[in-house]
Design an enzyme around this catalytic site. Structure first.
Site, PDB file in Angstrom:
ATOM      1  N   CYS A 274      96.010 -36.920 -17.058  1.00 37.33           N
ATOM      2  CA  CYS A 274      96.592 -37.736 -18.031  1.00 37.33           C
ATOM      3  C   CYS A 274      98.183 -37.933 -17.558  1.00 37.33           C
ATOM      4  O   CYS A 274      98.934 -37.104 -16.835  1.00 37.33           O
ATOM      5  CB  CYS A 274      96.917 -36.561 -19.293  1.00 37.33           C
ATOM      6  SG  CYS A 274      97.470 -37.346 -20.601  1.00 37.33           S
TER       7      CYS A 274
ATOM      8  N   CYS B 154      83.896 -32.208 -28.468  1.00 28.80           N
ATOM      9  CA  CYS B 154      85.202 -32.755 -27.960  1.00 28.80           C
ATOM     10  C   CYS B 154      85.053 -33.386 -26.543  1.00 28.80           C
ATOM     11  O   CYS B 154      84.847 -32.833 -25.827  1.00 28.80           O
ATOM     12  CB  CYS B 154      86.344 -31.811 -27.874  1.00 28.80           C
ATOM     13  SG  CYS B 154      87.801 -32.217 -27.154  1.00 28.80           S
TER      14      CYS B 154
ATOM     15  N   HIS C 256     104.029 -33.132 -33.236  1.00 27.11           N
ATOM     16  CA  HIS C 256     104.527 -32.051 -32.708  1.00 27.11           C
ATOM     17  C   HIS C 256     105.975 -31.832 -32.739  1.00 27.11           C
ATOM     18  O   HIS C 256     106.558 -30.916 -32.248  1.00 27.11           O
ATOM     19  CB  HIS C 256     104.284 -31.870 -31.153  1.00 27.11           C
ATOM     20  CG  HIS C 256     102.809 -32.042 -30.799  1.00 27.11           C
ATOM     21  ND1 HIS C 256     101.728 -31.503 -31.812  1.00 27.11           N
ATOM     22  CD2 HIS C 256     101.931 -32.546 -29.818  1.00 27.11           C
ATOM     23  CE1 HIS C 256     100.397 -31.738 -31.003  1.00 27.11           C
ATOM     24  NE2 HIS C 256     100.660 -32.413 -30.191  1.00 27.11           N
TER      25      HIS C 256
ATOM     26  N   SER D 286      92.401 -38.664 -31.327  1.00 26.87           N
ATOM     27  CA  SER D 286      93.803 -38.042 -31.111  1.00 26.87           C
ATOM     28  C   SER D 286      94.657 -38.895 -30.325  1.00 26.87           C
ATOM     29  O   SER D 286      94.189 -39.212 -29.211  1.00 26.87           O
ATOM     30  CB  SER D 286      93.738 -36.622 -30.795  1.00 26.87           C
ATOM     31  OG  SER D 286      94.865 -35.784 -30.760  1.00 26.87           O
TER      32      SER D 286
ATOM     33  N   CYS E 149     102.791 -34.272 -21.481  1.00 25.78           N
ATOM     34  CA  CYS E 149     103.375 -33.522 -22.509  1.00 25.78           C
ATOM     35  C   CYS E 149     103.929 -32.206 -21.883  1.00 25.78           C
ATOM     36  O   CYS E 149     102.642 -31.577 -21.192  1.00 25.78           O
ATOM     37  CB  CYS E 149     102.423 -33.368 -23.807  1.00 25.78           C
ATOM     38  SG  CYS E 149     102.049 -34.781 -24.447  1.00 25.78           S
TER      39      CYS E 149
ATOM     40  N   CYS F  32      92.164 -26.821 -27.166  1.00 24.39           N
ATOM     41  CA  CYS F  32      93.204 -27.860 -26.954  1.00 24.39           C
ATOM     42  C   CYS F  32      94.154 -27.502 -25.752  1.00 24.39           C
ATOM     43  O   CYS F  32      95.009 -26.400 -25.928  1.00 24.39           O
ATOM     44  CB  CYS F  32      94.012 -28.053 -28.330  1.00 24.39           C
ATOM     45  SG  CYS F  32      93.054 -28.698 -29.868  1.00 24.39           S
TER      46      CYS F  32
ATOM     47  N   CYS G 263     101.140 -28.941 -22.230  1.00 25.14           N
ATOM     48  CA  CYS G 263      99.620 -29.231 -22.119  1.00 25.14           C
ATOM     49  C   CYS G 263      99.321 -29.204 -20.817  1.00 25.14           C
ATOM     50  O   CYS G 263      99.904 -29.907 -19.710  1.00 25.14           O
ATOM     51  CB  CYS G 263      99.540 -30.740 -22.842  1.00 25.14           C
ATOM     52  SG  CYS G 263      97.578 -31.092 -22.628  1.00 25.14           S
TER      53      CYS G 263
ATOM     54  N   GLU H 154      85.800 -32.875 -18.473  1.00 25.69           N
ATOM     55  CA  GLU H 154      85.138 -31.651 -19.481  1.00 25.69           C
ATOM     56  C   GLU H 154      84.849 -32.044 -20.687  1.00 25.69           C
ATOM     57  O   GLU H 154      85.641 -32.767 -21.438  1.00 25.69           O
ATOM     58  CB  GLU H 154      86.303 -30.592 -19.633  1.00 25.69           C
ATOM     59  CG  GLU H 154      86.492 -30.092 -18.111  1.00 25.69           C
ATOM     60  CD  GLU H 154      87.783 -28.815 -17.982  1.00 25.69           C
ATOM     61  OE1 GLU H 154      88.151 -28.317 -19.323  1.00 25.69           O
ATOM     62  OE2 GLU H 154      88.086 -28.255 -17.218  1.00 25.69           O
TER      63      GLU H 154
ATOM     64  N   GLY I 232      93.237 -36.595 -21.327  1.00 25.57           N
ATOM     65  CA  GLY I 232      93.548 -38.130 -21.250  1.00 25.57           C
ATOM     66  C   GLY I 232      94.229 -38.480 -22.738  1.00 25.57           C
ATOM     67  O   GLY I 232      93.886 -37.949 -23.583  1.00 25.57           O
ATOM     68  N   GLU I 233      94.648 -39.711 -22.545  1.00 26.45           N
ATOM     69  CA  GLU I 233      95.087 -40.475 -23.693  1.00 26.45           C
ATOM     70  C   GLU I 233      94.064 -41.448 -24.121  1.00 26.45           C
ATOM     71  O   GLU I 233      94.304 -42.603 -23.392  1.00 26.45           O
ATOM     72  CB  GLU I 233      96.472 -40.719 -23.553  1.00 26.45           C
ATOM     73  CG  GLU I 233      97.027 -41.729 -24.737  1.00 26.45           C
ATOM     74  CD  GLU I 233      97.108 -41.480 -26.017  1.00 26.45           C
ATOM     75  OE1 GLU I 233      97.275 -40.160 -26.330  1.00 26.45           O
ATOM     76  OE2 GLU I 233      96.460 -41.973 -26.867  1.00 26.45           O
TER      77      GLU I 233
HETATM   78  N1  SAH Z   1      96.354 -37.359 -25.469  1.00 22.76           N
HETATM   79  C1  SAH Z   1      95.612 -37.460 -26.811  1.00 22.76           C
HETATM   80  C2  SAH Z   1      94.471 -36.324 -26.724  1.00 22.76           C
HETATM   81  C3  SAH Z   1      94.332 -35.001 -25.850  1.00 22.76           C
HETATM   82  S1  SAH Z   1      95.448 -33.546 -26.522  1.00 22.76           S
HETATM   83  C4  SAH Z   1      96.701 -36.603 -27.828  1.00 22.76           C
HETATM   84  O1  SAH Z   1      98.107 -36.511 -27.403  1.00 22.76           O
HETATM   85  O2  SAH Z   1      96.505 -36.390 -28.955  1.00 22.76           O
HETATM   86  C5  SAH Z   1      94.651 -33.017 -28.058  1.00 22.76           C
HETATM   87  C6  SAH Z   1      95.390 -32.242 -28.779  1.00 22.76           C
HETATM   88  O3  SAH Z   1      95.930 -30.827 -28.169  1.00 22.76           O
HETATM   89  C7  SAH Z   1      96.854 -32.858 -28.850  1.00 22.76           C
HETATM   90  O4  SAH Z   1      97.154 -32.662 -30.181  1.00 22.76           O
HETATM   91  C8  SAH Z   1      97.784 -31.983 -27.978  1.00 22.76           C
HETATM   92  O5  SAH Z   1      98.999 -32.440 -28.172  1.00 22.76           O
HETATM   93  C9  SAH Z   1      97.152 -30.812 -28.251  1.00 22.76           C
HETATM   94  N2  SAH Z   1      97.715 -29.515 -27.230  1.00 22.76           N
HETATM   95  C10 SAH Z   1      98.044 -30.036 -25.859  1.00 22.76           C
HETATM   96  N3  SAH Z   1      98.113 -28.720 -25.163  1.00 22.76           N
HETATM   97  C11 SAH Z   1      98.096 -27.737 -26.238  1.00 22.76           C
HETATM   98  C12 SAH Z   1      98.054 -26.368 -26.124  1.00 22.76           C
HETATM   99  N4  SAH Z   1      98.620 -25.779 -25.023  1.00 22.76           N
HETATM  100  N5  SAH Z   1      97.909 -25.678 -27.248  1.00 22.76           N
HETATM  101  C13 SAH Z   1      97.677 -26.415 -28.438  1.00 22.76           C
HETATM  102  N6  SAH Z   1      97.259 -27.740 -28.622  1.00 22.76           N
HETATM  103  C14 SAH Z   1      97.853 -28.478 -27.399  1.00 22.76           C
END
Ligand code: SAH
Length: 362
Positions: free
Chosen positions: A113, A106, A226, A202, A117, A346, A120, A93, A170-171
Site C-alpha cells: 500500500c 475481506c 480516523h 473502504s 498510514c 484490520c 497500519c 491475503e 491496499g487502497e
Molecule cells: N485503504 C483502505 C482499505 C484498507 S484498510 C482504507 O484506508 O480504508 C481497512 C481499514 O482498517 C481502514 O479503516 C484502516 O484505516 C483500518 N486499519 C488499518 N490499520 C489498523 C489497525 N492496526 N487496527 C485497526 N484498524 C486498522
C-alpha cells in the site's frame, strides 16, 4: 511460439461478450461461460457440457480461467480464517469473518500500500502493484468454491458468504480501473449476484475516484476518517496532505446523493489510538464535523502491529468517546476485533512476514 492466454476472470460480461464476438462466436456464449465460472466454479472448458467440442478446443488454445492459489490457511479461535494466496508473481491475503447475521469476505486490492498510514501494517509493506481484475475477483472465486463444494475439512460449519468488503491490503480507489469491472462481476446475476448493499469499499478518501465511482457503480462506501482535524489526520494519514478532510467529506456527500446502496448514510471508520485521537475534546470535534453528514460511525479498537509505538485506547476511553457521540444523536458502533490471533484483523495484513519501511510516494 505459444500465445499468451486470455484469463477470462479478467473480463466482465461486457468484455466477455466482446471476446466471444472477436473469436467468431455469438455474444450469448458469454452468458453460458459466466454461469459455468461463477455459479459452478468450473475452470475447465472440457467440463462445460453445453459447449461444442470445437469451441472447447478453441477456448483451450486461447483462454484460461485462473484464480490466485491458496498457499497457506490460518484458522482463528473465533472462526475467522485467513488465506495467503499466490498470484502469478506475489502473495496476497483474503479473510473470512463469520458473524451472527452475516458472513463476510475481506479481499485485497493491491500488493502493498502506497498510503503508509502510520498505524497500519499494510503500509509498512513496499507498494508493488495493483491487483488485476482476475486477482481481485479470483480471491472471491477461490473461497466461494471451497464453500460451494465444501472441500476444506477444517471448516466445520459451512455458511453462505453474504458480504464482500474491499478492506484488505491496499487502497481500492487507487486501483479503480480494476475495482470497477471486478464489482461488475460481483453484482452481475451471471457473476456472483451479490447485492450492492452487501459490497463495501473502504477508502482513505480519493475525491476524484469517488466522483468516478458515482458515475460507474453503486456500492457501500466506508471512509477511513480516523481524526477529527486535519492536523491530527496529517500526522497519522499522510494522504490527508493531498486530500484533506473537507475534500473527502464533500466528495462522499455527493456520492450519497446518487447512491441507493448506502441508504443515505456513509460509514465512517475511526480507529481508536491512545492519546492521539481519543480524548473527550476529539469526540466533540468529531461530532461537530459530522453533524451535517448523514453517517454511521464505526469505532475500531486499534489492532497491535509489531514494532509500533501506538497503543489502543482503553475500553473506558472508547466507551467515553462512544457516549459523547451518542449524545449528539449520532449512530455509533464499536467494531468487534476478529482474528487477532492469526493477524487477520484490520491493519494487520501484510501478505508476508518481513517488514519493509518505504518512503511515501503519492
Ligand atoms: N485503504 C483502505 C482499505 C484498507 S484498510 C482504507 O484506508 O480504508 C481497512 C481499514 O482498517 C481502514 O479503516 C484502516 O484505516 C483500518 N486499519 C488499518 N490499520 C489498523 C489497525 N492496526 N487496527 C485497526 N484498524 C486498522
Amino acid at each position: 511460439m505459444q500465445i499468451k492466454k486470455i484469463n477470462l476472470l479478467n473480463l466482465n460480461k461486457k468484455n466477455l461478450k466482446k471476446f466471444f464476438l472477436s473469436i467468431g462466436e455469438t455474444a450469448f456464449r458469454a452468458n453460458q461461460v459466466m454461469k459455468w465460472i461463477y455459479h459452478d466454479y468450473c475452470n475447465d472448458f472440457n467440463k462445460m457440457t453445453n459447449i461444442s467440442k470445437k469451441l472447447k478446443k478453441k477456448l483451450n488454445s486461447l483462454a484460461e480461467i485462473y484464480a490466485p492459489k491458496i498457499i497457506n490457511t490460518l484458522y482463528s479461535s473465533d472462526g475467522t480464517i485467513k488465506w495467503i494466496m499466490q498470484t502469478k508473481s506475489q502473495k496476497t491475503e483474503t479473510i473470512y469473518i463469520p458473524e451472527k447475521k452475516r458472513n463476510t469476505l475481506c479481499i485485497s486490492s493491491q500488493i502493498g500500500c502506497i498510503l503508509k498510514c502510520t498505524f497500519c501494517a499494510s503500509g509498512q509493506q513496499k507498494f508493488q502493484r495493483n491487483l488485476t481484475i482476475s486477482e481481485i475477483i479470483g480471491q472471491i472465486w477461490r473461497i466461494k468454491k471451497i464453500f460451494h463444494k465444501k472441500i476444506e475439512k477444517n471448516i466445520k460449519h459451512y455458511r453462505k458468504i453474504t458480504n464482500i468488503v474491499i478492506m484488505g491490503i491496499g487502497e481500492p480507489l487507487l486501483n479503480i480501473k480494476n475495482i470497477i469491472p471486478a464489482i461488475n462481476i460481483m453484482l452481475d446475476d451471471l457473476g456472483f449476484g451479490i447485492s450492492k448493499r452487501k459490497i463495501t469499499i473502504s477508502t482513505s478518501g480519493i475525491p476524484s475516484a469517488i466522483e468516478k465511482l458515482s458515475h460507474k457503480t453503486d456500492v457501500v462506501l466506508a471512509l477511513s476518517l480516523h481524526a477529527p482535524t486535519d492536523k491530527i489526520r496529517n500526522k497519522i494519514m499522510p494522504i490527508n496532505k493531498k486530500y484533506n478532510i473537507n475534500s473527502c467529506l464533500s466528495s462522499i456527500y455527493n456520492y450519497l446523493k446518487t447512491s441507493k446502496a448506502n441508504k443515505g448514510k456513509i460509514t465512517i471508520e475511526y480507529v481508536m489510538l491512545q492519546n492521539i485521537n481519543d480524548n473527550i475534546q476529539h469526540a466533540h470535534q468529531l461530532a461537530k464535523l459530522l453533524k451535517k453528514i448523514p453517517c454511521k460511525i464505526n469505532l475500531i479498537p486499534w489492532n497491535q502491529i509489531p514494532g509500533s509505538y501506538y497503543q489502543c485506547s482503553s475500553n473506558i476511553q472508547i466507551n467515553n468517546f462512544f457516549n459523547i457521540l451518542k449524545k449528539y444523536n449520532l449512530i455509533v458502533t464499536i467494531r468487534k476485533t476478529r482474528g487477532n490471533d492469526i493477524h487477520a484483523s484490520c491493519g494487520q495484513l501484510t501478505g508476508k512476514n518481513k517488514k519493509i519501511i518505504h518512503k511515501l510516494n503519492i
